[in-house]
Design a protein around this motif. Structure first.
Motif, mmCIF file in Angstrom:
data_model
loop_
_atom_site.group_PDB
_atom_site.id
_atom_site.type_symbol
_atom_site.label_atom_id
_atom_site.label_comp_id
_atom_site.label_asym_id
_atom_site.label_seq_id
_atom_site.Cartn_x
_atom_site.Cartn_y
_atom_site.Cartn_z
ATOM 1 N N GLU A 17 4.757 -1.707 5.130
ATOM 2 C CA GLU A 17 4.806 -0.341 4.622
ATOM 3 C C GLU A 17 5.477 0.592 5.629
ATOM 4 O O GLU A 17 6.297 1.440 5.268
ATOM 5 C CB GLU A 17 3.392 0.191 4.325
ATOM 6 C CG GLU A 17 2.755 -0.363 3.075
ATOM 7 C CD GLU A 17 2.132 -1.742 3.286
ATOM 8 O OE1 GLU A 17 2.296 -2.303 4.395
ATOM 9 O OE2 GLU A 17 1.497 -2.256 2.353
ATOM 10 N N SER A 29 3.921 12.105 8.723
ATOM 11 C CA SER A 29 3.019 12.182 9.869
ATOM 12 C C SER A 29 3.786 12.585 11.122
ATOM 13 O O SER A 29 4.978 12.320 11.246
ATOM 14 C CB SER A 29 2.354 10.827 10.095
ATOM 15 O OG SER A 29 3.332 9.924 10.555
ATOM 16 N N TRP A 52 3.121 7.094 1.904
ATOM 17 C CA TRP A 52 3.088 8.558 1.772
ATOM 18 C C TRP A 52 2.383 9.207 2.952
ATOM 19 O O TRP A 52 2.790 10.270 3.414
ATOM 20 C CB TRP A 52 2.402 8.971 0.461
ATOM 21 C CG TRP A 52 3.067 8.403 -0.756
ATOM 22 C CD1 TRP A 52 2.464 7.769 -1.801
ATOM 23 C CD2 TRP A 52 4.475 8.391 -1.032
ATOM 24 N NE1 TRP A 52 3.393 7.348 -2.714
ATOM 25 C CE2 TRP A 52 4.649 7.716 -2.266
ATOM 26 C CE3 TRP A 52 5.607 8.842 -0.356
ATOM 27 C CZ2 TRP A 52 5.885 7.503 -2.845
ATOM 28 C CZ3 TRP A 52 6.836 8.634 -0.943
ATOM 29 C CH2 TRP A 52 6.970 7.984 -2.178
ATOM 30 N N LYS A 53 1.332 8.550 3.396
ATOM 31 C CA LYS A 53 0.560 9.131 4.493
ATOM 32 C C LYS A 53 1.414 9.233 5.765
ATOM 33 O O LYS A 53 1.391 10.234 6.471
ATOM 34 C CB LYS A 53 -0.681 8.270 4.763
ATOM 35 C CG LYS A 53 -1.722 8.975 5.620
ATOM 36 C CD LYS A 53 -2.979 8.132 5.796
ATOM 37 C CE LYS A 53 -2.982 7.435 7.136
ATOM 38 N NZ LYS A 53 -3.800 6.238 7.160
ATOM 39 N N ASP A 61 0.826 -1.203 0.000
ATOM 40 C CA ASP A 61 0.000 0.000 0.000
ATOM 41 C C ASP A 61 0.863 1.257 0.000
ATOM 42 O O ASP A 61 1.293 1.743 1.037
ATOM 43 C CB ASP A 61 -0.897 -0.037 1.254
ATOM 44 C CG ASP A 61 -1.830 1.149 1.310
ATOM 45 O OD1 ASP A 61 -1.836 1.949 0.348
ATOM 46 O OD2 ASP A 61 -2.548 1.271 2.322
ATOM 47 N N TRP A 62 1.097 1.777 -1.196
ATOM 48 C CA TRP A 62 1.945 2.978 -1.309
ATOM 49 C C TRP A 62 1.346 4.166 -0.582
ATOM 50 O O TRP A 62 2.062 4.968 0.003
ATOM 51 C CB TRP A 62 2.176 3.345 -2.779
ATOM 52 C CG TRP A 62 3.254 2.507 -3.394
ATOM 53 C CD1 TRP A 62 3.102 1.490 -4.281
ATOM 54 C CD2 TRP A 62 4.661 2.605 -3.129
ATOM 55 N NE1 TRP A 62 4.306 0.928 -4.587
ATOM 56 C CE2 TRP A 62 5.297 1.608 -3.893
ATOM 57 C CE3 TRP A 62 5.439 3.432 -2.314
ATOM 58 C CZ2 TRP A 62 6.663 1.403 -3.876
ATOM 59 C CZ3 TRP A 62 6.800 3.233 -2.304
ATOM 60 C CH2 TRP A 62 7.404 2.235 -3.073
ATOM 61 N N ASP A 63 0.028 4.255 -0.614
ATOM 62 C CA ASP A 63 -0.619 5.388 0.043
ATOM 63 C C ASP A 63 -0.268 5.449 1.514
ATOM 64 O O ASP A 63 -0.049 6.518 2.076
ATOM 65 C CB ASP A 63 -2.152 5.281 -0.108
ATOM 66 C CG ASP A 63 -2.570 5.653 -1.521
ATOM 67 O OD1 ASP A 63 -1.694 6.206 -2.241
ATOM 68 O OD2 ASP A 63 -3.721 5.385 -1.895
ATOM 69 N N ALA A 64 -0.177 4.274 2.150
ATOM 70 C CA ALA A 64 0.181 4.242 3.571
ATOM 71 C C ALA A 64 1.571 4.834 3.779
ATOM 72 O O ALA A 64 1.823 5.574 4.729
ATOM 73 C CB ALA A 64 0.122 2.805 4.095
ATOM 74 N N SER A 96 -0.256 -3.213 8.289
ATOM 75 C CA SER A 96 0.592 -2.518 7.311
ATOM 76 C C SER A 96 2.024 -2.361 7.822
ATOM 77 O O SER A 96 2.681 -1.381 7.542
ATOM 78 C CB SER A 96 -0.004 -1.159 6.953
ATOM 79 O OG SER A 96 -0.256 -0.434 8.140
#
Ligand SMILES: Nc1ncnc2c1ncn2[C@@H]1O[C@H](COP(=O)(O)OP(=O)(O)OP(=O)(O)O)[C@@H](O)[C@H]1O
Ligand SMILES: [Mg+2]
Lengths: 281, 263
Positions: free
Chosen positions: B190, B13, B8-9, B3-6, B187
């Motif tokens: 990631e 953070s 980046w998110k 999950d690339w979005d994880a 995750s």
């Protein structure tokens, strides 16, 4: 004595260098070695050595390699501890103090204070490699005696002038020739205004053509009245400058006397042999 | 599915920024403590008195001969059993264990550095009436530093990564944060990537810094021209702060008004 006091004591000695003449007191002896014995393991390096150096005298110690000359010098400023006997410098026992009639080992501060008054010149110069000539010279005056930096610098420049190296003040040791390094080392020792100078073969690590410039400085110092103990193989220097010559062999003082006697009319077989060997070189 | 979005998110953070900060200051404090303690251990080890040098030998033998992870667990789980009622935080535990461990390594590095200095330097210092500590501080350590700094830099690089061990007792530095945040949502992979990127960032920055310091301490640096605008022979701040790394001067070359750049 605290640092502050010794600093005041320093100031009383105006005018400043280069007149490195020790202050005379009624006591005429600067060094007195009594029956010094020193062993390295089983090796007896000093075997009952006794000698005295009078104020203002230049005493030259000669002798074959391994006879204990360096060790004797090192014992005088307590870089080496004697196993028995006594050594006095300026009337004070070296490395020990008397407490209620008992000899007790001196504290580090006391030994350091005594060493600060004795100049030592090493065969291998031992200039501080990370400091310029000037920094080498002011290091101990500033950090041991507590002399203000500007004053120490002024004095150091004068000493550099005296040893003919004024223009090398900001040069690091590795850029200096051996003879120049040794002259800086002598200036560094003089900056402490020692009452006694010890020279351990100050010229024997030098190329022959550089020996003269160092001997010249030592000669000048002797003429100014500095009390000196000089270990050397330079017989010409010994003959000219020494007031008293000591010949050592195997940890024993074999013969001593004025230079004319030792060099022209040695009484002992071993002295004759040694001088014969040197002359044959 | 990865999950690339994880990635980046989480990468920007507050959780990970906080975690990176924890990793960084833990490393710095433990390293500094290790250097200071290591210096004392090195000097004890080099003492001619057996009762000073032998305990250090045992100390170094223990800390270099057993895993840091085990040392941390011994402190965390073991000590409270031995001393009932003893309470300390995870941070305290980690700082103690890491500092003690690092001190063992640093003591060997510092000892090598001091041994590399010609003994004649100490003799000359003492003959001038300098006491042991003064001679150490002014004469020996500045010269030893040249040998000590490069391996010290490597130690710190290691330290940045080794702090991940702190995660086993639940400390939220980079690795611990990845595990804790990743567990509920499955995750972890990631988030470990995120942690790895942060580790790489920290070690790369340190690498540049280390090289910059070493260049500045190179005695030839100033002579080669160094930074524009610096007079020949003038010391860089690193040289002044650490008191060594003197640029060699051409003979006869004088610095106007200065005194070799000494303090
Ligand atoms: N630290 C030491 N440990 C063991 N033996 C030593 C030590 N220093 C000197 N010696 C030994 O003591 C003896 C005397 O040495 P010393 O250096 O005093 O002689 P020297 O007369 O100065 O000789 P040279 O003319 O070669 O300098 C030599 O046999 C030497 O090997
Ligand atoms: Mg000798």
């Amino acid at each position: 004595m605290t640092q502050q006091q010794s600093y005041n004591g320093y100031q009383e000695q105006e005018p400043p260098l280069p007149s490195a003449v020790p202050q005379a007191t009624e006591n005429t002896e600067m060094v007195r070695v009594e029956q010094a014995v020193k062993r390295f393991g089983d090796l007896l390096v000093l075997n009952n050595v006794s000698m005295t150096v009078k104020r203002g005298q230049v005493v030259v110690i000669i002798g074959p390699s391994g006879s204990g000359k360096t060790t004797l010098l090192r014992c005088i400023n307590h870089l080496e501890k004697i196993d028995s006997g006594y050594i006095y410098v300026d009337g004070q026992l070296v490395g020990y103090r008397l407490v209620k009639g008992q000899l007790v080992e001196a504290r580090e501060a006391e030994i350091a204070k005594m060493r600060a008054q004795i100049g030592f010149v090493f065969q291998r110069f031992n200039l501080f490699a990370h400091m310029t000539a000037l920094e080498n010279i002011i290091e101990a005056p500033v950090h041991v005696l507590g002399i203000p930096r500007d004053e120490a610098i002024a004095q150091a420049m004068e000493l550099l002038r005296k040893v003919g190296l004024e223009e090398k003040a900001h040069v690091y040791p590795h850029k200096l020739s051996g003879g120049q390094q040794q002259r800086v080392a002598i200036a560094r020792a003089l900056a402490m205004r020692p009452k006694l100078m010890l020279f351990d073969e100050a010229t024997s690590a030098l190329d022959p053509e550089l020996v003269g410039e160092v001997l010249k400085v030592m000669r000048q110092l002797a003429e100014e009245g500095m009390t000196m103990v000089v270990v050397t193989h330079e017989m010409g220097f010994a003959r000219d400058v020494a007031d008293h010559v000591i010949f050592m062999d195997h940890g024993v003082i074999v013969e001593e006397g004025p230079p004319e006697q030792i060099f022209d009319d040695p009484q002992n077989e071993r002295t004759r042999n040694f001088l014969g060997l040197i002359a044959a070189d | 599915m990865f999950d690339w979005d994880a990635v980046w998110k989480f990468i920007v953070s507050p959780f990970f920024l906080q975690a990176a900060w924890t990793t960084l200051w833990l490393s710095v404090v433990a390293q500094l403590a290790g250097v200071v303690l290591g210096l004392f251990l090195a000097l004890m080890r080099m003492s001619r008195f057996k009762w000073l040098s032998f305990p250090v030998q045992v100390y170094v033998w223990f800390f270099r001969g057993s895993p840091l992870l085990v040392q941390v667990l011994l402190l965390w789980d073991g000590l409270p059993k031995l001393v009932p009622g003893l309470l300390f935080s995870q941070i305290t535990c980690i700082l103690i264990a890491f500092s003690l461990n690092e001190a063992a390594y640093m003591s060997e590095i510092i000892r090598a550095g001091i041994s590399s200095v010609d003994p004649g330097q100490m003799e000359a210092a003492r003959a001038l009436g300098m006491r042991y500590w003064l001679a150490m501080r002014r004469i020996i350590l500045p010269q030893a530093a040249r040998v000590i700094i490069p391996p010290l830099g490597n130690e710190f690089n290691n330290m940045l990564k080794t702090t991940s061990i702190a995660s086993v007792i639940g400390l939220e530095e980079l690795t611990g944060t990845a595990e804790i945040l990743g567990a509920p949502s499955f995750s972890i992979f990631e988030l470990l990537i995120v942690a790895t990127l942060y580790y790489l960032l920290l070690t790369t920055l340190w690498d540049y810094f280390q090289r910059w310091i070493e260049r500045r301490l190179d005695p030839e640096y100033a002579a080669k021209g160094g930074r524009p605008g610096r007079r020949p022979g003038q010391k860089s701040w690193a040289q002044r702060v650490l008191g060594f790394g003197n640029p060699p001067l051409e003979s006869g070359e004088l610095i106007a008004g200065g005194h070799g750049g000494a303090r």
